[in-house]
Design an enzyme around this catalytic site. Structure first.
Site: not given
Ligand SMILES: [Fe+2]
Length: 234
Positions: A102, A141, A151, A154, A156
């Site tokens: 991110y 990640y 995770r 995905h 959000h």
């Molecule tokens: Fe996330």
């Protein structure tokens, strides 16, 4: 009094989930008090009217060059509890880049940032409740919930529908991802059919030849078939 239907037990995540570590600190310890819906929950306030830019729903066109990764189209309908499309709903998304990183000061995962990818976009639904994004497929990640925790890939989603109780924050997953059954956030939703509502479907009719795979993700804002919130509903 008009009320939105309450969601059936098991179709939304509980406040505390043993395997999802950060819920240990934020789950309420006292029994909840159920408040009746009033006119202020059933109507506004709504989000502001700052205009949506022409490329806001195309995350591959926010910089001079395209980002690294697998280009995808994510599209679907935003529906109310009776299956009607919700027009003018604000759909905002944010996601990691193709390497699972991110653009955020709190993300120190040792994967490369992409100078051509910010990972945020927004769109308004049309008269039929349809929305559409072009983006790149996010990478998985690691997170520190438990040993070797990753995770699943995905995106959000945040939605503002027609009123305060049609706010939804959730996550969309990709079909056949082996990390989904291992994920404590997904598994915080007890009902299997509700968990499956978070998984998008590959769709050939959305796929553009020589360009991008298409994934469909329909979102139900309220009611029996509501898309699960990523945390308990307000
Ligand atoms: Fe996330």
């Amino acid at each position: 009094m008009i009320e939105y239907p309450r969601t059936p037990p098991g179709t939304q995540p509980g406040y505390g989930h043993e395997a999802y570590r950060s819920t240990h600190w934020r789950a309420p310890r006292q029994p909840l008090i159920s408040l009746p819906h009033t006119i202020s929950e059933l109507t506004g306030p709504l989000y502001g009217h700052s205009p949506i830019g022409e490329t806001d729903n195309d995350l591959t066109r926010h910089f001079a060059n395209p980002p690294q990764g697998e280009r995808i189209i994510v599209a679907g309908r935003v529906l109310d509890e009776d299956g009607r499309g919700v027009p003018n709903a604000l759909v905002e998304i944010w996601q990691a880049n193709a390497a699972g990183r991110y653009v955020h000061s709190g993300d120190n995962h040792p994967a490369p940032l992409d100078p051509n990818f910010l990972g945020a976009g927004r769109a308004l639904t049309d008269a039929g409740g349809n929305y559409r994004f072009t983006t790149i497929k996010p990478g998985a990640y690691p997170w520190r919930n438990h040993h070797n925790a990753w995770r699943p890939a995905h995106i959000h989603f945040s939605l503002f529908g027609s009123g305060l109780l049609s706010r939804l924050i959730t996550q969309m997953y990709f079909p056949n991802d082996p990390l989904i059954p291992l994920d404590p956030i997904v598994n915080g939703i007890p009902d299997d059919a509700a968990r499956q509502r978070l998984v998008s479907a590959f769709e050939l009719s959305l796929t553009q030849p020589e360009w991008a795979l298409g994934y469909r993700f329909d979102i139900v804002l309220r009611g029996r078939c509501a898309t699960p919130f990523e945390a308990p509903r307000p």
